[in-house]
Design a protein around this motif. Structure first.
Motif, PDB file in Angstrom:
ATOM      1  N   THR A 262      40.689  50.083  38.618  1.00 56.21           N
ATOM      2  CA  THR A 262      39.903  48.918  39.012  1.00 56.21           C
ATOM      3  C   THR A 262      40.801  47.726  39.333  1.00 56.21           C
ATOM      4  O   THR A 262      40.463  46.911  40.190  1.00 56.21           O
ATOM      5  CB  THR A 262      38.858  48.541  37.942  1.00 56.21           C
ATOM      6  N   ALA A 263      41.964  47.634  38.676  1.00 59.21           N
ATOM      7  CA  ALA A 263      42.908  46.557  38.982  1.00 59.21           C
ATOM      8  C   ALA A 263      43.407  46.682  40.418  1.00 59.21           C
ATOM      9  O   ALA A 263      43.581  45.676  41.110  1.00 59.21           O
ATOM     10  CB  ALA A 263      44.074  46.576  38.000  1.00 59.21           C
ATOM     11  N   GLU A 264      43.630  47.904  40.860  1.00 56.29           N
ATOM     12  CA  GLU A 264      44.060  48.125  42.245  1.00 56.29           C
ATOM     13  C   GLU A 264      42.989  47.642  43.223  1.00 56.29           C
ATOM     14  O   GLU A 264      43.292  47.011  44.242  1.00 56.29           O
ATOM     15  CB  GLU A 264      44.368  49.605  42.468  1.00 56.29           C
ATOM     16  N   LEU A 265      41.748  47.922  42.911  1.00 53.97           N
ATOM     17  CA  LEU A 265      40.634  47.456  43.740  1.00 53.97           C
ATOM     18  C   LEU A 265      40.571  45.925  43.746  1.00 53.97           C
ATOM     19  O   LEU A 265      40.399  45.304  44.797  1.00 53.97           O
ATOM     20  CB  LEU A 265      39.325  48.062  43.219  1.00 53.97           C
ATOM     21  N   ALA A 266      40.715  45.318  42.576  1.00 49.85           N
ATOM     22  CA  ALA A 266      40.674  43.852  42.471  1.00 49.85           C
ATOM     23  C   ALA A 266      41.821  43.213  43.251  1.00 49.85           C
ATOM     24  O   ALA A 266      41.626  42.231  43.962  1.00 49.85           O
ATOM     25  CB  ALA A 266      40.724  43.434  41.006  1.00 49.85           C
TER      26      ALA A 266
ATOM     27  N   ALA B  12      41.497  40.637  46.410  1.00 48.28           N
ATOM     28  CA  ALA B  12      42.113  39.315  46.370  1.00 48.28           C
ATOM     29  C   ALA B  12      43.097  39.147  47.525  1.00 48.28           C
ATOM     30  O   ALA B  12      43.155  38.087  48.148  1.00 48.28           O
ATOM     31  CB  ALA B  12      42.810  39.104  45.033  1.00 48.28           C
ATOM     32  N   GLU B  13      43.867  40.183  47.824  1.00 48.62           N
ATOM     33  CA  GLU B  13      44.812  40.104  48.934  1.00 48.62           C
ATOM     34  C   GLU B  13      44.094  40.015  50.271  1.00 48.62           C
ATOM     35  O   GLU B  13      44.500  39.258  51.141  1.00 48.62           O
ATOM     36  CB  GLU B  13      45.746  41.311  48.918  1.00 48.62           C
ATOM     37  N   PHE B  14      43.022  40.775  50.438  1.00 47.88           N
ATOM     38  CA  PHE B  14      42.258  40.697  51.679  1.00 47.88           C
ATOM     39  C   PHE B  14      41.674  39.303  51.837  1.00 47.88           C
ATOM     40  O   PHE B  14      41.714  38.712  52.906  1.00 47.88           O
ATOM     41  CB  PHE B  14      41.140  41.733  51.721  1.00 47.88           C
ATOM     42  N   ASP B  15      41.155  38.764  50.745  1.00 46.74           N
ATOM     43  CA  ASP B  15      40.560  37.435  50.783  1.00 46.74           C
ATOM     44  C   ASP B  15      41.600  36.396  51.163  1.00 46.74           C
ATOM     45  O   ASP B  15      41.323  35.471  51.902  1.00 46.74           O
ATOM     46  CB  ASP B  15      39.948  37.103  49.425  1.00 46.74           C
ATOM     47  N   THR B  16      42.817  36.561  50.688  1.00 52.21           N
ATOM     48  CA  THR B  16      43.867  35.587  50.940  1.00 52.21           C
ATOM     49  C   THR B  16      44.491  35.750  52.324  1.00 52.21           C
ATOM     50  O   THR B  16      44.762  34.782  53.003  1.00 52.21           O
ATOM     51  CB  THR B  16      44.969  35.700  49.868  1.00 52.21           C
ATOM     52  N   PHE B  17      44.677  37.009  52.757  1.00 48.94           N
ATOM     53  CA  PHE B  17      45.420  37.230  53.994  1.00 48.94           C
ATOM     54  C   PHE B  17      44.649  37.947  55.084  1.00 48.94           C
ATOM     55  O   PHE B  17      45.065  37.945  56.220  1.00 48.94           O
ATOM     56  CB  PHE B  17      46.684  38.050  53.696  1.00 48.94           C
TER      57      PHE B  17
END
Length: 143
Positions: A49-53, A57-62
């Motif tokens: 689940t950490a990988e999904l999170a 977060a990375e998609f949201d940022t970049f």
């Protein structure tokens, strides 16, 4: 204000709750767990689940090129966001037998933790779970 164990016990009191955990999404480690794990091991579930999170977060940022950019042109780096944490509030993954709700927790240090709630699809109430997890995330005391 509940600590980790109290927070997870409150999450487990939700209708249809099968398991809950607090996970550090940078390391993939479970900081606390309650109930069952969908794969039989809380540490494996935390890492997955950490990988999904992290991806969210990375998609949201970049990932959202051209939307929500600040003056520097980076997506998600708007000038009115002093915290720099993910803008994602929660993630919902639906399976044939259940729901997985990941709620990001805002903290005073690095905001790298989230609550993970595993709900039974037949007896769980997804809307109620999202509301309660939001409340728990706001009241959670880490330290």
């Amino acid at each position: 204000m509940p600590g980790i164990d109290e927070c997870l016990l409150e999450a487990m009191a939700l209708p249809g709750a099968r398991g809950a955990s607090l996970v550090d999404w940078t390391s993939g480690l479970a900081l606390g767990t309650a109930g069952d794990s969908p794969v039989g091991c809380h540490e494996t579930t935390a890492a997955e689940t950490a990988e999904l999170a992290r991806s969210a977060a990375e998609f949201d940022t970049f990932g959202a090129r051209g939307e929500g950019t600040g003056n520097d042109g980076l997506a998600g780096a708007a000038d009115d966001d002093p915290g720099g944490g993910p803008h994602v509030e929660d993630l919902i993954v639906t399976t044939r037998t259940g729901y997985h709700v990941l709620r990001f927790v805002e903290t005073s240090f690095d905001s790298s933790v989230f609550l993970h709630l595993w709900l039974d699809r037949d007896t769980g109430n997804l809307a109620l779970a999202r509301i309660r997890l939001r409340d728990l995330a706001e009241r959670l005391v880490l330290g």
